[in-house]
Design a protein around this motif. Structure first.
Motif, short mmCIF file in Angstrom:
data_model
loop_
_atom_site.label_atom_id
_atom_site.label_comp_id
_atom_site.label_asym_id
_atom_site.label_seq_id
_atom_site.Cartn_x
_atom_site.Cartn_y
_atom_site.Cartn_z
N VAL A 1 38.98 39.82 44.25
CA VAL A 1 39.25 39.69 45.68
C VAL A 1 40.40 38.70 45.84
O VAL A 1 40.33 37.57 45.33
N GLU A 2 41.45 39.12 46.53
CA GLU A 2 42.60 38.26 46.77
C GLU A 2 42.64 37.84 48.24
O GLU A 2 42.49 38.67 49.12
N ASP A 3 42.84 36.56 48.46
CA ASP A 3 42.93 36.02 49.81
C ASP A 3 43.97 34.90 49.81
O ASP A 3 43.66 33.76 49.52
N GLU A 4 45.22 35.29 50.09
CA GLU A 4 46.35 34.36 50.07
C GLU A 4 46.45 33.69 48.70
O GLU A 4 46.67 34.37 47.71
N ASN A 5 46.25 32.37 48.63
CA ASN A 5 46.41 31.65 47.36
C ASN A 5 45.12 31.60 46.54
O ASN A 5 45.01 30.83 45.59
N TYR A 6 44.16 32.43 46.89
CA TYR A 6 42.84 32.37 46.25
C TYR A 6 42.45 33.73 45.66
O TYR A 6 42.56 34.76 46.33
N ILE A 7 41.97 33.71 44.41
CA ILE A 7 41.50 34.90 43.72
C ILE A 7 40.07 34.65 43.25
O ILE A 7 39.78 33.59 42.67
N SER A 8 39.18 35.59 43.49
CA SER A 8 37.80 35.44 43.02
C SER A 8 37.36 36.71 42.30
O SER A 8 37.88 37.80 42.54
N ALA A 9 36.39 36.56 41.42
CA ALA A 9 35.84 37.68 40.67
C ALA A 9 34.35 37.46 40.46
O ALA A 9 33.83 36.36 40.67
N ARG A 10 33.66 38.53 40.03
CA ARG A 10 32.19 38.52 40.04
C ARG A 10 31.55 38.04 38.75
O ARG A 10 30.60 37.26 38.79
N TRP A 11 32.04 38.53 37.61
CA TRP A 11 31.32 38.34 36.36
C TRP A 11 32.27 38.53 35.18
O TRP A 11 33.46 38.82 35.39
N PRO A 12 31.81 38.33 33.94
CA PRO A 12 32.70 38.47 32.80
C PRO A 12 33.41 39.81 32.73
O PRO A 12 34.53 39.89 32.18
N GLY A 13 32.80 40.87 33.25
CA GLY A 13 33.43 42.18 33.24
C GLY A 13 34.70 42.27 34.05
O GLY A 13 35.48 43.22 33.91
N ASP A 14 34.95 41.27 34.90
CA ASP A 14 36.18 41.23 35.70
C ASP A 14 37.24 40.31 35.08
O ASP A 14 38.33 40.16 35.65
N ALA A 15 36.93 39.67 33.96
CA ALA A 15 37.76 38.58 33.47
C ALA A 15 39.20 38.98 33.15
O ALA A 15 40.14 38.22 33.41
N TYR A 16 39.39 40.16 32.56
CA TYR A 16 40.75 40.56 32.23
C TYR A 16 41.58 40.79 33.50
O TYR A 16 42.72 40.30 33.60
N LEU A 17 41.05 41.53 34.44
CA LEU A 17 41.78 41.76 35.69
C LEU A 17 41.99 40.45 36.44
O LEU A 17 43.06 40.22 37.02
N PHE A 18 40.99 39.60 36.44
CA PHE A 18 41.09 38.28 37.06
C PHE A 18 42.26 37.50 36.46
O PHE A 18 43.10 36.94 37.18
#
Length: 252
Positions: free
Chosen positions: A219-236
């Motif tokens: 999830v991108e929100d201006e200067n902030y990026i969040s992700a859910r779990w290790p399965g998102d780590a590469y994209l994060f």
């Protein structure tokens, strides 16, 4: 400014951080020439940080741990001089950094990091600089507890993932997957206020990889990026690197 001049801070507890959520961003950022600095509560005066060992050998019957490639990255990372010589949270000059990554982990050793007032203070200062911040899984709790997320858009470890992991393993490991009595999603949502937005993402458990982001989400929100779990780590990590480069270009 080249990427070799860019500095990203990754705070860690002394033990029990998630292998994938730390090692994958470290690998992708350093491979791109970004300097990654680690910080622990006592820095050089404390122990060298260690991951959650069950994520290396497998949580239950050798399963539910990290994938082979992130474990390989972790074994590289622990030999990195910056990892072996972390700075202390109190001594961090937060204004010196271009980006901040807050990784997660769920075992009890994470409470040292997730509950640190010293860390909340540093994170709050960095947030106000409006530089790039990334948080994944339980790491989002630090932003919630630092009063940074009011009115913002975010994800974190979703309720369904945390509950299923707990129900699948409590017979053997007790509260291993329940860091706190309150679910991560519940506390994060409380911090968003009436104008904030929480995005749980699709109901699935397939991990993304370096070459396949089909099942990953950030999830991108201006200067902030969040992700859910290790399965998102590469994209994060890839998204963080792109936005870090964009931030650099805007400053030049």
């Amino acid at each position: 400014m080249t990427k070799s001049n860019l500095k990203v801070l990754i705070p860690l507890p002394d033990q029990d951080f998630d292998v994938t959520e730390v090692a994958v961003p470290w690998k992708l950022l350093t491979k791109a020439g970004v300097s990654v600095i680690f910080a622990t509560e006592k820095g050089n005066e404390g122990p060298i940080p260690q991951c959650d060992p069950l994520l290396i050998k497998g949580v239950i019957f050798g399963k539910l741990g990290a994938e082979p490639e992130p474990i390989l990255f972790y074994n590289e990372m622990i030999n990195d001089s910056a990892f072996k010589s972390p700075i202390s949270w109190k001594k961090v000059c937060i204004e010196d950094f271009d980006g901040l990554i807050l990784p997660g982990g769920h075992a009890q050793g994470m409470k040292q990091y997730l509950g640190s007032e010293d860390l909340f203070e540093k994170v709050s200062i960095f947030w106000k600089l409006k530089r790039l911040v990334g948080a994944i899984c339980h790491g989002v709790l630090i932003l919630a507890r630092s009063n940074c997320l009011n009115g913002r858009k975010t994800t974190c470890l979703p309720y369904y993932m945390e509950k299923l992991a707990y129900l699948s393993t409590f017979w053997k490991l007790g509260n291993y997957y329940r860091t706190y009595p309150k679910y991560v999603e519940e506390e994060v949502c409380e911090s968003l206020g009436p104008q904030g937005t929480f995005i749980a993402g699709p109901y699935e458990f397939t991990r993304g990889t370096d070459n396949d982001d089909t099942h990953a989400m950030v999830v991108e929100d201006e200067n902030y990026i969040s992700a859910r779990w290790p399965g998102d780590a590469y994209l994060f990590a890839k998204t963080f690197l792109i936005k870090l480069t964009q931030q650099q270009e805007q400053q030049e």
